[in-house]
Design a protein around this motif. Structure first.
Motif, PDB file in Angstrom:
ATOM      1  N   CYS A  99       0.823  -1.263   0.162  1.00 61.42           N
ATOM      2  CA  CYS A  99       0.073  -0.101   0.113  1.00 61.42           C
ATOM      3  C   CYS A  99       0.852   1.594  -0.054  1.00 61.42           C
ATOM      4  CB  CYS A  99      -1.258   0.011   1.478  1.00 61.42           C
ATOM      5  SG  CYS A  99      -0.331  -0.398   2.793  1.00 61.42           S
ATOM      6  N   TYR A 100       2.720   1.159   0.617  1.00 59.24           N
ATOM      7  CA  TYR A 100       2.925   2.567   0.004  1.00 59.24           C
ATOM      8  C   TYR A 100       4.317   2.237  -0.085  1.00 59.24           C
ATOM      9  CZ  TYR A 100       5.751   6.497   1.889  1.00 59.24           C
ATOM     10  OH  TYR A 100       5.896   7.625   1.815  1.00 59.24           O
ATOM     11  N   ASP A 101       5.049   2.615  -1.101  1.00 60.82           N
ATOM     12  CA  ASP A 101       6.814   2.383  -1.112  1.00 60.82           C
ATOM     13  C   ASP A 101       7.184   3.992  -1.285  1.00 60.82           C
ATOM     14  OD1 ASP A 101       9.325   2.076  -2.200  1.00 60.82           O
ATOM     15  OD2 ASP A 101       8.575   0.540  -3.877  1.00 60.82           O
ATOM     16  N   SER A 102       8.503   4.003  -0.407  1.00 49.73           N
ATOM     17  CA  SER A 102       8.804   5.325  -0.363  1.00 49.73           C
ATOM     18  C   SER A 102       9.579   5.392  -1.242  1.00 49.73           C
ATOM     19  CB  SER A 102       8.859   5.339   1.427  1.00 49.73           C
ATOM     20  OG  SER A 102      10.450   4.953   1.486  1.00 49.73           O
ATOM     21  N   TYR A 103      10.340   4.710  -2.695  1.00 53.33           N
ATOM     22  CA  TYR A 103      11.212   5.105  -2.818  1.00 53.33           C
ATOM     23  C   TYR A 103      10.720   6.552  -3.976  1.00 53.33           C
ATOM     24  CZ  TYR A 103      14.716   3.357  -6.657  1.00 53.33           C
ATOM     25  OH  TYR A 103      15.931   3.862  -7.206  1.00 53.33           O
ATOM     26  N   ASP A 104      10.011   6.961  -4.217  1.00 53.17           N
ATOM     27  CA  ASP A 104      10.365   8.203  -4.834  1.00 53.17           C
ATOM     28  C   ASP A 104      10.193   9.641  -4.058  1.00 53.17           C
ATOM     29  OD1 ASP A 104       9.215   6.609  -7.360  1.00 53.17           O
ATOM     30  OD2 ASP A 104       6.794   6.854  -6.969  1.00 53.17           O
ATOM     31  N   THR A 105       9.967   9.382  -3.394  1.00 53.11           N
ATOM     32  CA  THR A 105       9.998  10.545  -1.634  1.00 53.11           C
ATOM     33  C   THR A 105      12.017   9.900  -1.552  1.00 53.11           C
ATOM     34  OG1 THR A 105       8.024  11.079  -1.873  1.00 53.11           O
ATOM     35  CG2 THR A 105       9.511  11.886  -0.189  1.00 53.11           C
ATOM     36  N   SER A 106      12.003   9.185  -0.693  1.00 53.85           N
ATOM     37  CA  SER A 106      13.017   9.307  -0.119  1.00 53.85           C
ATOM     38  C   SER A 106      14.325   9.154  -0.808  1.00 53.85           C
ATOM     39  CB  SER A 106      13.336   7.344   0.445  1.00 53.85           C
ATOM     40  OG  SER A 106      11.674   8.031   1.318  1.00 53.85           O
ATOM     41  N   VAL A 107      14.472   8.037  -2.490  1.00 55.21           N
ATOM     42  CA  VAL A 107      15.296   8.191  -2.957  1.00 55.21           C
ATOM     43  C   VAL A 107      15.687   9.356  -4.216  1.00 55.21           C
ATOM     44  CG1 VAL A 107      16.699   6.839  -4.636  1.00 55.21           C
ATOM     45  CG2 VAL A 107      15.895   5.266  -2.551  1.00 55.21           C
ATOM     46  N   THR A 108      14.418   8.902  -5.319  1.00 55.03           N
ATOM     47  CA  THR A 108      14.614   9.400  -6.771  1.00 55.03           C
ATOM     48  C   THR A 108      14.636  11.245  -6.426  1.00 55.03           C
ATOM     49  OG1 THR A 108      13.214   7.469  -7.924  1.00 55.03           O
ATOM     50  CG2 THR A 108      12.896   9.640  -8.397  1.00 55.03           C
ATOM     51  N   ALA A 109      14.077  11.429  -5.260  1.00 59.47           N
ATOM     52  CA  ALA A 109      13.618  12.727  -5.243  1.00 59.47           C
ATOM     53  C   ALA A 109      14.743  13.097  -4.235  1.00 59.47           C
ATOM     54  CB  ALA A 109      12.836  12.928  -4.343  1.00 59.47           C
ATOM     55  N   LEU A 110      15.408  12.520  -3.976  1.00 57.23           N
ATOM     56  CA  LEU A 110      16.303  12.450  -3.462  1.00 57.23           C
ATOM     57  C   LEU A 110      16.532  12.833  -1.440  1.00 57.23           C
ATOM     58  CD1 LEU A 110      18.669  14.912  -5.975  1.00 57.23           C
ATOM     59  CD2 LEU A 110      18.661  13.125  -5.539  1.00 57.23           C
ATOM     60  N   HIS A 111      15.595  13.223  -1.275  1.00 54.66           N
ATOM     61  CA  HIS A 111      15.318  12.999  -0.249  1.00 54.66           C
ATOM     62  C   HIS A 111      16.785  12.786   1.205  1.00 54.66           C
ATOM     63  CE1 HIS A 111      10.713  15.191  -0.063  1.00 54.66           C
ATOM     64  NE2 HIS A 111      11.079  15.386  -0.991  1.00 54.66           N
ATOM     65  N   ASN A 112      17.000  11.377   0.780  1.00 55.40           N
ATOM     66  CA  ASN A 112      17.863  10.641   2.014  1.00 55.40           C
ATOM     67  C   ASN A 112      18.740  11.279   1.804  1.00 55.40           C
ATOM     68  OD1 ASN A 112      15.957   8.363   2.618  1.00 55.40           O
ATOM     69  ND2 ASN A 112      16.977   7.063   0.996  1.00 55.40           N
ATOM     70  N   THR A 113      19.619  11.950   0.339  1.00 54.96           N
ATOM     71  CA  THR A 113      20.607  12.404   0.278  1.00 54.96           C
ATOM     72  C   THR A 113      21.003  14.091   1.219  1.00 54.96           C
ATOM     73  OG1 THR A 113      20.858  11.407  -1.513  1.00 54.96           O
ATOM     74  CG2 THR A 113      22.256  13.575  -1.195  1.00 54.96           C
ATOM     75  N   ALA A 114      19.643  14.749   1.122  1.00 56.78           N
ATOM     76  CA  ALA A 114      19.263  15.615   2.006  1.00 56.78           C
ATOM     77  C   ALA A 114      19.296  15.883   3.164  1.00 56.78           C
ATOM     78  CB  ALA A 114      17.935  16.475   1.178  1.00 56.78           C
ATOM     79  N   LEU A 115      18.892  14.654   3.684  1.00 55.24           N
ATOM     80  CA  LEU A 115      18.791  14.531   4.905  1.00 55.24           C
ATOM     81  C   LEU A 115      20.648  13.821   5.771  1.00 55.24           C
ATOM     82  CD1 LEU A 115      14.960  12.561   5.868  1.00 55.24           C
ATOM     83  CD2 LEU A 115      15.842  14.773   6.779  1.00 55.24           C
ATOM     84  N   ARG A 116      21.246  13.067   4.715  1.00 53.92           N
ATOM     85  CA  ARG A 116      22.633  12.810   5.639  1.00 53.92           C
ATOM     86  C   ARG A 116      22.854  14.100   5.298  1.00 53.92           C
ATOM     87  NH1 ARG A 116      26.684  12.350   2.397  1.00 53.92           N
ATOM     88  NH2 ARG A 116      25.255  11.729   0.241  1.00 53.92           N
ATOM     89  N   LEU A 117      23.092  15.090   4.505  1.00 50.23           N
ATOM     90  CA  LEU A 117      23.632  16.293   4.025  1.00 50.23           C
ATOM     91  C   LEU A 117      23.561  16.792   4.932  1.00 50.23           C
ATOM     92  CD1 LEU A 117      24.170  16.657   0.528  1.00 50.23           C
ATOM     93  CD2 LEU A 117      26.067  15.723   1.656  1.00 50.23           C
TER      94      LEU A 117
END
Length: 273
Positions: A99-117
């Motif tokens: 019912c939910y997959d966060s890949y587009d937000t977390s990875v494709t939209a680069l939110h993980n990269t932003a949070l790490r930096l």
């Protein structure tokens, strides 16, 4: 053994079984049950193979969220430090479905990269800002600006390394306990903070401050720009913003238009309460 004793034993056994079933039901409502968890694991594994066939993903065991009634798994692509995301599975009488997959937000939209930096910038700046008197216990929070978060792709790439001197749209949030301070004292403080950031090689586009004192006022400063600090008129700018609050800030949130919010977001605000 009399018939009465047999009935008493049978009743005790039934009561024990009912108690065990009740405990198991309560536990399942909070933790899920092994059968549903196995179905969720199998279903999510199948979904990931179909959705990401070229990635060798590492998948953790499902964790049940009793509030949402869902299983969640954390997924990591070992070839990319920022390629981690979550997938949620909703059980139902036919087995369940993703019912939910966060890949587009977390990875494709680069939110993980932003949070790490952001975390790296905060850790990097902390010892620089802690040298300022009154900020020894500071825990600076560095974030990308709200405008940048609308589309991070012009600024970031997946797995990009941390470089404090890279020009990025960053804002600095300061949460401190300053007590009672005048606009002149706030101006002096921000001047030191801005200079420390420049000395550290970090170009901050916007500064915010929240001071919560146990026996003093709550001070908030929002949207302070480097140009304001470098103008030589910072104390006057802070005083003017304090004495002339933006009327938009007094409106109910549901009545504020997108354009009004964008304008409000870009203006300097100071409050003392």
């Amino acid at each position: 053994m009399t018939a009465k004793k047999r009935l008493l034993k049978l009743g005790a056994l039934l009561a024990a079984l009912l108690l065990i079933a009740a405990i198991a039901g309560v536990a399942a409502s909070f933790l899920g049950d092994p059968v549903s968890a196995a179905i969720a694991q199998k279903g999510i594994d199948c979904y990931l193979r179909q959705q990401y066939p070229h990635s060798q993903l590492q998948v953790k065991k499902p964790v049940y969220n009793f509030k949402l009634g869902r299983y969640t798994v954390q997924v990591q692509d070992p070839d990319h430090v920022d390629a981690h995301f979550s997938v949620e599975w909703k059980p139902h009488f036919l087995g369940g479905s993703v019912c939910y997959d966060s890949y587009d937000t977390s990875v494709t939209a680069l939110h993980n990269t932003a949070l790490r930096l952001e975390e790296s910038f905060g850790s990097y700046l902390q010892p620089h800002l802690a040298q300022i008197e009154g900020l020894k216990q500071i825990d600076p929070r560095v974030e990308f600006t709200a405008t940048a978060y609308e589309d991070l792709s012009p600024y970031l790439q997946l797995d990009m390394p941390f470089d404090p001197r890279q020009q990025l749209p960053l804002q600095l949030q300061l949460f401190v306990d300053l007590g009672d301070m005048s606009c002149q004292q706030l101006a002096a403080l921000f001047t030191q903070v801005h200079q420390r950031c420049l000395n550290a090689g970090v170009a901050v586009q916007c500064y915010h401050l929240s001071s919560f004192a146990e026996n003093g006022p709550t001070i908030r400063v929002e949207n302070l720009r480097p140009a304001d600090i470098e103008s030589g008129q910072l104390a006057a700018l802070l005083q003017n913003a304090l004495q002339n609050p933006d009327p938009i800030g007094q409106k109910p949130k549901e009545e504020i238009t997108d354009e009004e919010y964008r304008q409000y977001r870009d203006r300097l605000h100071v409050s003392v309460s």
